[in-house]
Design a protein around this motif. Sequence first.
Motif, PDB file in Angstrom:
ATOM      1  N   GLU A 122      10.623  14.642  13.131  1.00  0.00           N
ATOM      2  CA  GLU A 122      11.568  15.142  11.218  1.00  0.00           C
ATOM      3  C   GLU A 122       9.601  16.007  10.788  1.00  0.00           C
ATOM      4  OE1 GLU A 122      13.805  13.997   7.688  1.00  0.00           O
ATOM      5  OE2 GLU A 122      13.429  12.552   9.584  1.00  0.00           O
ATOM      6  N   ILE A 123       8.688  14.467  10.660  1.00  0.00           N
ATOM      7  CA  ILE A 123       7.434  15.321   9.341  1.00  0.00           C
ATOM      8  C   ILE A 123       6.943  16.253  10.100  1.00  0.00           C
ATOM      9  CG2 ILE A 123       5.024  14.217   9.356  1.00  0.00           C
ATOM     10  CD1 ILE A 123       6.535  11.659   9.102  1.00  0.00           C
ATOM     11  N   ARG A 124       6.952  16.229  11.419  1.00  0.00           N
ATOM     12  CA  ARG A 124       6.389  17.703  12.437  1.00  0.00           C
ATOM     13  C   ARG A 124       6.388  18.722  11.590  1.00  0.00           C
ATOM     14  NH1 ARG A 124       2.267  17.416  15.256  1.00  0.00           N
ATOM     15  NH2 ARG A 124       2.612  15.964  16.208  1.00  0.00           N
ATOM     16  N   ILE A 135       0.856  -1.048   0.262  1.00  0.00           N
ATOM     17  CA  ILE A 135      -0.106   0.313  -0.343  1.00  0.00           C
ATOM     18  C   ILE A 135       1.051   1.203  -0.263  1.00  0.00           C
ATOM     19  CG2 ILE A 135      -0.931   1.548   1.128  1.00  0.00           C
ATOM     20  CD1 ILE A 135      -2.694  -1.103   2.098  1.00  0.00           C
ATOM     21  N   ALA A 136       1.837   0.976   0.397  1.00  0.00           N
ATOM     22  CA  ALA A 136       2.633   2.175   0.820  1.00  0.00           C
ATOM     23  C   ALA A 136       3.053   2.215  -0.608  1.00  0.00           C
ATOM     24  CB  ALA A 136       3.593   1.675   1.889  1.00  0.00           C
ATOM     25  N   LEU A 137       4.007   1.279  -0.599  1.00  0.00           N
ATOM     26  CA  LEU A 137       4.872   1.782  -2.530  1.00  0.00           C
ATOM     27  C   LEU A 137       3.641   2.374  -3.328  1.00  0.00           C
ATOM     28  CD1 LEU A 137       7.081   0.748  -3.861  1.00  0.00           C
ATOM     29  CD2 LEU A 137       5.984  -0.524  -5.060  1.00  0.00           C
ATOM     30  N   ILE A 138       2.801   1.968  -3.200  1.00  0.00           N
ATOM     31  CA  ILE A 138       1.567   2.533  -4.327  1.00  0.00           C
ATOM     32  C   ILE A 138       0.998   3.782  -3.545  1.00  0.00           C
ATOM     33  CG2 ILE A 138      -0.698   1.772  -5.506  1.00  0.00           C
ATOM     34  CD1 ILE A 138      -1.016  -0.899  -4.539  1.00  0.00           C
ATOM     35  N   LEU A 139       1.150   4.437  -3.147  1.00  0.00           N
ATOM     36  CA  LEU A 139       0.136   5.421  -2.435  1.00  0.00           C
ATOM     37  C   LEU A 139       1.394   6.470  -2.479  1.00  0.00           C
ATOM     38  CD1 LEU A 139      -1.446   5.196   0.987  1.00  0.00           C
ATOM     39  CD2 LEU A 139      -2.249   4.539  -1.677  1.00  0.00           C
ATOM     40  N   SER A 140       2.427   6.167  -2.704  1.00  0.00           N
ATOM     41  CA  SER A 140       4.206   6.840  -2.657  1.00  0.00           C
ATOM     42  C   SER A 140       4.243   7.046  -4.408  1.00  0.00           C
ATOM     43  CB  SER A 140       5.429   6.415  -2.769  1.00  0.00           C
ATOM     44  OG  SER A 140       5.304   5.989  -1.525  1.00  0.00           O
ATOM     45  N   TYR A 141       3.117   6.825  -4.957  1.00  0.00           N
ATOM     46  CA  TYR A 141       3.147   7.195  -6.565  1.00  0.00           C
ATOM     47  C   TYR A 141       1.946   8.555  -7.154  1.00  0.00           C
ATOM     48  CZ  TYR A 141       7.513   4.481  -7.791  1.00  0.00           C
ATOM     49  OH  TYR A 141       8.368   3.795  -8.188  1.00  0.00           O
ATOM     50  N   LEU A 142       1.612   7.742  -6.166  1.00  0.00           N
ATOM     51  CA  LEU A 142       0.044   8.664  -6.015  1.00  0.00           C
ATOM     52  C   LEU A 142       0.195   9.969  -5.942  1.00  0.00           C
ATOM     53  CD1 LEU A 142      -2.731   6.375  -5.299  1.00  0.00           C
ATOM     54  CD2 LEU A 142      -1.442   6.447  -7.908  1.00  0.00           C
ATOM     55  N   PRO A 143      -0.917  11.042  -6.593  1.00  0.00           N
ATOM     56  CA  PRO A 143      -1.245  12.247  -6.349  1.00  0.00           C
ATOM     57  C   PRO A 143      -1.407  12.995  -5.111  1.00  0.00           C
ATOM     58  CG  PRO A 143      -2.767  12.064  -8.527  1.00  0.00           C
ATOM     59  CD  PRO A 143      -1.992  10.776  -7.172  1.00  0.00           C
ATOM     60  N   ALA A 144      -0.864  13.512  -3.907  1.00  0.00           N
ATOM     61  CA  ALA A 144      -1.218  13.076  -2.419  1.00  0.00           C
ATOM     62  C   ALA A 144      -1.959  13.609  -1.995  1.00  0.00           C
ATOM     63  CB  ALA A 144      -0.336  14.470  -1.812  1.00  0.00           C
ATOM     64  N   ILE A 203       4.975  11.407   3.176  1.00  0.00           N
ATOM     65  CA  ILE A 203       4.267  11.546   3.847  1.00  0.00           C
ATOM     66  C   ILE A 203       4.323  12.814   4.659  1.00  0.00           C
ATOM     67  CG2 ILE A 203       6.074  11.087   5.826  1.00  0.00           C
ATOM     68  CD1 ILE A 203       2.649   9.522   4.820  1.00  0.00           C
ATOM     69  N   VAL A 204       4.767  14.034   3.878  1.00  0.00           N
ATOM     70  CA  VAL A 204       3.893  15.487   4.535  1.00  0.00           C
ATOM     71  C   VAL A 204       2.990  15.665   4.002  1.00  0.00           C
ATOM     72  CG1 VAL A 204       5.100  17.325   4.579  1.00  0.00           C
ATOM     73  CG2 VAL A 204       6.617  15.864   5.763  1.00  0.00           C
ATOM     74  N   ASN A 205       2.991  15.485   2.635  1.00  0.00           N
ATOM     75  CA  ASN A 205       2.824  15.976   1.143  1.00  0.00           C
ATOM     76  C   ASN A 205       0.660  15.454   1.633  1.00  0.00           C
ATOM     77  OD1 ASN A 205       4.338  17.932   0.345  1.00  0.00           O
ATOM     78  ND2 ASN A 205       4.788  16.272  -1.065  1.00  0.00           N
ATOM     79  N   ASP A 222       1.202   2.822  10.341  1.00  0.00           N
ATOM     80  CA  ASP A 222       1.946   1.709   9.503  1.00  0.00           C
ATOM     81  C   ASP A 222       2.466   1.706   8.541  1.00  0.00           C
ATOM     82  OD1 ASP A 222       3.524  -0.193   8.898  1.00  0.00           O
ATOM     83  OD2 ASP A 222       2.230  -2.425   9.380  1.00  0.00           O
ATOM     84  N   VAL A 223       1.350   2.042   7.259  1.00  0.00           N
ATOM     85  CA  VAL A 223       2.009   3.161   5.885  1.00  0.00           C
ATOM     86  C   VAL A 223       2.446   4.153   6.009  1.00  0.00           C
ATOM     87  CG1 VAL A 223       0.631   3.648   3.771  1.00  0.00           C
ATOM     88  CG2 VAL A 223      -0.373   1.700   4.759  1.00  0.00           C
ATOM     89  N   ALA A 224       1.986   5.191   6.588  1.00  0.00           N
ATOM     90  CA  ALA A 224       2.713   6.407   6.885  1.00  0.00           C
ATOM     91  C   ALA A 224       4.517   6.140   7.302  1.00  0.00           C
ATOM     92  CB  ALA A 224       1.766   7.204   7.969  1.00  0.00           C
ATOM     93  N   ARG A 225       4.809   5.276   8.126  1.00  0.00           N
ATOM     94  CA  ARG A 225       5.737   5.124   8.477  1.00  0.00           C
ATOM     95  C   ARG A 225       7.061   4.432   6.896  1.00  0.00           C
ATOM     96  NH1 ARG A 225       5.100   1.972  11.760  1.00  0.00           N
ATOM     97  NH2 ARG A 225       5.343   0.770  11.603  1.00  0.00           N
TER      98      ARG A 225
END
Length: 339
Positions: A234-236, A135-144, A205-207, A161-164
């Motif tokens: 770091e994210i915050r 899921i993380a891999l797929i979402l990384s390629y999608l618009p925020a 993940i920030v976006n 878990d996915v965000a991390r």
Amino acid sequence: MAFNNSTSDISGIQKAAVLLIALGPERSSQIFKHLKDEEIEQLTLEIANTKSVTPDIKDSVMDEFYEICLAQQYIAEGGIAYAKELLDKALGEDRARAVIGKLTASLQVRPFEFVRKADASQLLNFIQEEHPQTIALILSYLPASQAAAVVSALVPEKQADVARRIAQMDRTSPDVIKEVEKVLEKKLASLVNQDYTIVGGVDSIVNILNSVDRSTEKHIMETLEIEDPELADEIRRKMFVFEDILVLDNRSIQTVLREVDNNELAIALKNANEDVQRVIFDNLSSRLATMIKEDMEFMGPVRLKDVEDAQQKIVNIIRKLEDSGEIVISRGGGDEIVV
């Protein structure tokens, strides 16, 4: 370097230099903001070495640039076949084939392109049972915005878990991407760039978190603060930068400024852009604005670190006021609902 009246023997970097010269310094400076330091250095050197450009060369380069931009727009709207069909009508078959040929020689069609036009609810049904890493891999390629909608709809125990995994993702092998696409029964292997692809990371993940609703963001951040405090910090820090004060309404800005020490504000504005300075001064009394401008003038040079620290203190105040409900930061999801 002077060019003759043909672009056939001009390199890509030379064409880029001609284009920037033709666009003029104001527009070129805006383009430079989106380039890497190495690219800026190469272009600057090439521009410096370009002594004269004939009108024919300039027109030819501009025409080629326009055609490529047109082709990229059509590809984004409907793919290569769609772009070829429209370009045939706009430019003629031979010219369209040449333009598409130039693009496809270097074009990287993003993996999972087939899901970029899918509705978030459809996409959720499509991937929610997959492993969090998939899921993380797929979402990384999608618009925020699209990824944010999916993250918001995941079960709570999966969200963090996915965000991390997105934040910690660095480089993904083409073979892994192909295997995931194969599992998803989509054949994109021939379009995937064979170089290792940089994807994910903290900025990604920030976006996404900047686009989800506030409750989803808080749940993910609170979980990460327990499981990985350094990553959460770091994210915050990147979630809301000082320049984002421009997205606040005047009432919220005034609420923030009442909490800020005047000396800290003067330091923070020392390196701020004109838009930020203007919106802040517009929300101060004329007397206080004059006083802070005088402080900025008389304090002399200030270390960049001190400026960044002062700006971060103001950002922290903004986030604190948002948490307490005293101000609202415009974001995606349900935060736009006012009751």
